[in-house]
Design an enzyme around this catalytic site. Structure first.
Site, PDB file in Angstrom:
ATOM      1  N   LYS A   1     -19.562  25.235 -16.302  1.00 40.42           N
ATOM      2  CA  LYS A   1     -19.122  24.317 -15.186  1.00 40.42           C
ATOM      3  C   LYS A   1     -19.055  24.658 -13.752  1.00 40.42           C
ATOM      4  CE  LYS A   1     -14.271  22.957 -15.188  1.00 40.42           C
ATOM      5  NZ  LYS A   1     -13.375  22.826 -15.670  1.00 40.42           N
TER       6      LYS A   1
ATOM      7  N   LYS B   1      -8.240  12.452 -13.953  1.00 44.46           N
ATOM      8  CA  LYS B   1      -8.239  14.142 -13.999  1.00 44.46           C
ATOM      9  C   LYS B   1      -7.680  14.342 -12.466  1.00 44.46           C
ATOM     10  CE  LYS B   1     -10.705  17.186 -16.897  1.00 44.46           C
ATOM     11  NZ  LYS B   1      -9.892  17.709 -16.616  1.00 44.46           N
TER      12      LYS B   1
ATOM     13  N   ASP C   1      -3.305  18.259 -19.897  1.00 49.74           N
ATOM     14  CA  ASP C   1      -4.268  19.152 -19.412  1.00 49.74           C
ATOM     15  C   ASP C   1      -4.443  20.630 -19.280  1.00 49.74           C
ATOM     16  OD1 ASP C   1      -6.689  18.732 -18.099  1.00 49.74           O
ATOM     17  OD2 ASP C   1      -6.423  18.032 -16.258  1.00 49.74           O
TER      18      ASP C   1
ATOM     19  N   LYS D   1      -2.567  21.976 -16.364  1.00 50.47           N
ATOM     20  CA  LYS D   1      -2.143  21.358 -14.876  1.00 50.47           C
ATOM     21  C   LYS D   1      -1.532  20.823 -14.113  1.00 50.47           C
ATOM     22  CE  LYS D   1      -8.170  21.611 -14.883  1.00 50.47           C
ATOM     23  NZ  LYS D   1      -8.200  21.472 -16.353  1.00 50.47           N
TER      24      LYS D   1
END
Length: 567
Positions: A419, A378, A329, A491
């Site tokens: 975003k 996520k 990620d 991540k």
């Protein structure tokens, strides 16, 4: 971008040849034993010899999800820089650059000059690296749109830039990809018009042929495969199916692809259920299929989405074939800020007790994440980013104690790729006080992700040219196949079994920088600057070490400091 700065380290510990740079390096660390009333700390050192091959290969990059926002944006960025494009905007004329890339836009300190000032050079100058302008792209996508149409659909780039790039991207077409609706949101079905048919084994073989075809037709030395497609649901780790390399390959070989046939199967491991799941190939996701194909073709595989693509069987396969894998990620916006801010709070002695993260976005990633199974993938990757920082401070947190951590993601089509992220951090202060920090972060998602993808590819390729040996083990070896050096860019970074997972952003960056420095015979970065903190400083004694080791572009080295080496 500014011209490359050349430098040479002049030291008896560094040898330059036409083929390689070899540097001897003393790695200092400590181990700790726990006694009944005292911790005993044992300093130790190991002599390493690093060897970095200097020949830079012709490198190809295959993107899974090439026609998505990230894939089309990265391709456009490299073309715009290669063509030296500029375009008008309402804030003036802009020129192509690689802002956001650690390798291309970040700098490192070589040391102090004669006036005691630090001298910085671009990160990319430390070791021979592939130029991003020379990358060759190909890839797969479930959508048949060419890259120009995909760029227009993404709505990321200014129109003036899109017009200039159109004729260059219109000729780029993604290869058919693997579509298994059980792994991604049903709202993605309208895009799925460019598919590889057949069983899992047939799809695997087609992906392998695609990689071989790209390598041959483009005249490439190396290919790296990067997953930048939709977030999938998590795979279940089922003994006998995907827990070992042998079981994973057997599952792919005998599993039939029958879309929808496995819906409703209970996640059980009874013999009957295992046989049914084995026959259907249930727990081999498209991303795992691409990972296996890459490994079997000797190509590094990097997972830019949060699902558990690299199941134990895939990792074991990578070890068997000595191929790098990394994930998971891309760490681009909100999570990168979180890894810095929580590190700041806890390392300052504040007890962070609540972290609430809210996001809304309108691109295709947001649409896919609106489905609960994909959102769960996520949520897991975004939630684990503070774990090691909490564990680092037993003064603040008892064993097992951690902050409340809530992550929300909503799909709002109008905001597109821009975003919005809102965070609230609440920490306890002394004597019952509290401190709450609230942040609002607007992230242009793909413009943040594209330079991360670039760094992942360039770093991985460089690591393929680095080997090392020690006095006790003179046989040359490379980094562990699970390339934890890439943690700065993910991540939920993967680490070799038994290794610590580090999420602190600055520790992750220091790891990359200090390993680069070790490869050219420089000591790790030092922030003590004792020569400026002494009452009677002597630069000749501290700052000027030219007699033993110096950089020929008239820059001297700072004193040594501890560093971290992860393999």
């Amino acid at each position: 971008m500014e011209a490359t700065v050349q430098f040479v380290v002049e030291s008896p510990n560094v040898v330059y040849s036409p083929e390689a740079i070899e540097a001897q390096y003393e790695y200092r660390t400590t181990s700790v034993s726990r006694g009944e009333s005292v911790l005993k700390v044992y300093p130790s050192s190991t002599s390493f010899t690093f060897r970095t091959a200097r020949r830079v290969p012709r490198l190809g990059v295959m993107l899974v999800g090439w026609g998505g926002n990230n894939g089309s944006t990265l391709t456009a960025a490299v073309l715009a820089n290669r063509l030296h494009l500029s375009w008008p905007t309402r804030r003036g004329r802009k020129e192509a650059n690689y802002y956001g890339s650690l390798m291309q836009a970040g700098t490192v300190s070589l040391g102090l000059d004669a006036e005691g000032q630090e001298v910085f050079v671009p990160f990319r100058t430390l070791l021979p690296m592939v130029s991003p302008d020379d990358l060759v792209f190909d890839g797969w996508d479930i959508s048949s749109l060419n890259l120009a149409e995909a760029m227009r659909r993404a709505q990321v780039l200014d129109w003036g830039l899109q017009e200039q790039l159109w004729p260059h991207m219109e000729a780029l077409h993604p290869r058919p990809s693997v579509y298994i609706p059980e792994f991604i949101a049903t709202n993605q079905s309208a895009r799925a018009d460019n598919l590889i048919p057949g069983t899992r084994a047939q799809q695997l073989e087609q992906i392998r042929r695609d990689i071989r075809d790209f390598r041959s037709c483009a005249g490439l030395d190396k290919v790296i495969v990067l997953w930048t497609a939709n977030t999938e649901r998590f795979c279940e780790l089922v003994p006998g199916l995907n827990d070992t390399a042998e079981n994973l390959l057997r599952t792919i070989e005998v599993g039939a692809l029958q879309s929808g046939a496995w819906s409703g199967l209970a996640p059980r491991t009874s013999p009957l259920t295992v046989r049914l799941r084995l026959q259907l190939g249930l727990e081999v996701s498209p991303s795992t299929l691409f990972a296996v194909a890459s490994i079997l073709e000797g190509c590094a595989f990097l997972n830019g989405s949060p699902q558990n693509t690299l199941v134990p069987g895939a990792v074991e396969l990578a070890r068997q074939h000595r191929v790098f894998v990394g994930g998971d990620d891309f760490k681009s916006g909100q999570t990168k800020v979180k890894s810095v801010l929580v590190d700041f709070l806890i390392s300052s002695g504040l007890k962070t007790m609540s972290i609430v993260s809210y996001n809304h976005l309108g691109n295709n990633d947001g649409q896919n994440l609106s489905a609960p199974p994909q959102f769960r993938s996520k949520e897991v990757s975004k939630s684990s980013v503070v774990d090691d920082m909490v564990q680092s401070n037993p003064v603040l947190y008892a064993p097992g104690e951690k902050p409340d951590h809530c992550v929300v993601i909503k799909y709002v089509p109008y905001v597109g790729d821009s975003k919005r992220a809102m965070d609230e951090y609440t920490s306890e202060l002394m004597l019952g006080g509290t401190n709450t920090l609230v942040l609002h972060n607007t992230c242009e998602d793909s413009l943040l992700a594209a330079p991360i993808m670039l760094d992942l590819v360039l770093l991985t390729e460089l690591c393929q040219r680095v080997s090392f040996r020690t006095d006790s083990d003179p046989e040359p070896q490379g980094f562990h196949p699970v390339l934890s050096l890439l943690s700065f860019l993910f991540k939920a970074p993967l680490a070799p079994p038994g290794s610590p997972v580090v999420n602190s952003l600055f520790r992750q960056r220091s790891c990359i920088e200090n390993i680069f420095r070790a490869c050219v015979g420089l000591p790790p970065q030092n922030h003590m600057l004792l020569e400026h903190k002494m009452e009677r400083p002597s630069l000749k004694q501290i700052g000027h070490v030219a007699a033993s080791c110096h950089v020929s572009c008239k820059k001297e080295l700072a004193p040594a400091a501890p560093q971290q080496l992860y393999w």
